[in-house]
Design a protein around this motif. Sequence first.
Motif, short mmCIF file in Angstrom:
data_model
loop_
_atom_site.label_atom_id
_atom_site.label_comp_id
_atom_site.label_asym_id
_atom_site.label_seq_id
_atom_site.Cartn_x
_atom_site.Cartn_y
_atom_site.Cartn_z
N PRO A 1 0.83 -1.21 0.00
CA PRO A 1 0.00 0.00 0.00
C PRO A 1 0.86 1.26 0.00
O PRO A 1 1.98 1.25 0.52
CB PRO A 1 -0.82 -0.13 1.28
N CYS B 1 -7.47 -2.72 5.90
CA CYS B 1 -7.11 -2.09 4.62
C CYS B 1 -7.79 -2.81 3.45
O CYS B 1 -8.24 -2.17 2.50
CB CYS B 1 -5.59 -2.07 4.43
N CYS C 1 -10.66 -0.70 1.07
CA CYS C 1 -10.14 -0.23 -0.22
C CYS C 1 -11.27 -0.17 -1.24
O CYS C 1 -11.85 -1.19 -1.62
CB CYS C 1 -9.04 -1.17 -0.74
N ILE D 1 -6.36 -4.48 -2.66
CA ILE D 1 -5.52 -4.96 -1.56
C ILE D 1 -5.99 -6.34 -1.12
O ILE D 1 -7.19 -6.58 -0.97
CB ILE D 1 -5.57 -4.00 -0.35
N PRO E 1 -0.31 -7.12 3.72
CA PRO E 1 -1.11 -6.54 2.65
C PRO E 1 -0.27 -6.33 1.38
O PRO E 1 0.88 -5.90 1.45
CB PRO E 1 -1.58 -5.21 3.23
N LEU F 1 -0.80 -5.24 -3.04
CA LEU F 1 -1.70 -4.70 -4.06
C LEU F 1 -1.61 -5.51 -5.34
O LEU F 1 -0.54 -5.99 -5.71
CB LEU F 1 -1.35 -3.24 -4.37
N CYS G 1 -4.55 2.21 -8.06
CA CYS G 1 -4.72 2.93 -6.79
C CYS G 1 -5.03 4.38 -7.09
O CYS G 1 -4.36 5.02 -7.90
CB CYS G 1 -3.42 2.83 -5.98
N CYS H 1 -6.75 2.98 3.10
CA CYS H 1 -5.90 1.98 3.76
C CYS H 1 -5.20 2.61 4.96
O CYS H 1 -5.11 1.99 6.03
CB CYS H 1 -4.89 1.39 2.78
N HIS H 2 -4.74 3.81 4.80
CA HIS H 2 -4.08 4.54 5.88
C HIS H 2 -5.06 4.85 7.01
O HIS H 2 -4.77 4.63 8.19
CB HIS H 2 -3.48 5.83 5.32
N CYS I 1 -6.13 1.63 9.06
CA CYS I 1 -5.09 0.82 9.71
C CYS I 1 -4.93 1.21 11.18
O CYS I 1 -4.69 2.38 11.49
CB CYS I 1 -3.76 1.02 8.97
N LEU J 1 1.43 9.75 0.73
CA LEU J 1 0.99 8.49 0.14
C LEU J 1 1.57 8.40 -1.26
O LEU J 1 1.06 9.01 -2.19
CB LEU J 1 -0.53 8.40 0.10
#
Length: 165
Positions: free
Chosen positions: A22, A39, A43, A48, A55, A57, A64, A70-71, A74, A85
């Motif tokens: 990620p 995540c 998503c 993911i 995790p 991708l 993406c 995802c952030h 988490c 990111l």
Amino acid sequence: MTLLSRRALLRGQIREEFRILPPGLSRPVSEICEQCRACVDHCPQSIISIQSGIPALDFSASGCDFCGKCHESCPQADVFFDADLSFPHMAQVQSHCLALNSVDCQSCRDHCPSDAILFRPRAGGPWHPQIVDDDCTGCGACISHCPTDAISLSVRSGSHVDAQP
């Protein structure tokens, strides 16, 4: 770790690739990830999955969009992610690209959200793709739209990617 698409397997195109993590990960995933699947569940692109306990991708269906879900989801985000990111990799066109083999195709360019894929004219045939390194975000949107799986990802020069099991 070898990641294979079904098309690549059937064509015998087995190649060693790095695991795509990620965006914004700042520490080795195996040190922190609790495998909570938050995540994966959050998503919106459904790219993911948990592979070998961490995790990863898969851009074979979509890319993406850096939404940050995802952030946000988490439980370890404060130690797991950088504020930025981003990905330490970029797209790379392989030799079996249709345009490089005299077939007119520009589907990768048409789906690149950052306009990082340009097509340069050449005498006597279809234009050739060129990745603009500074513009490519590594989002993978071009990968899912390539009819011959001719786009892969490579580590940006100067970037460090931790080896993942």
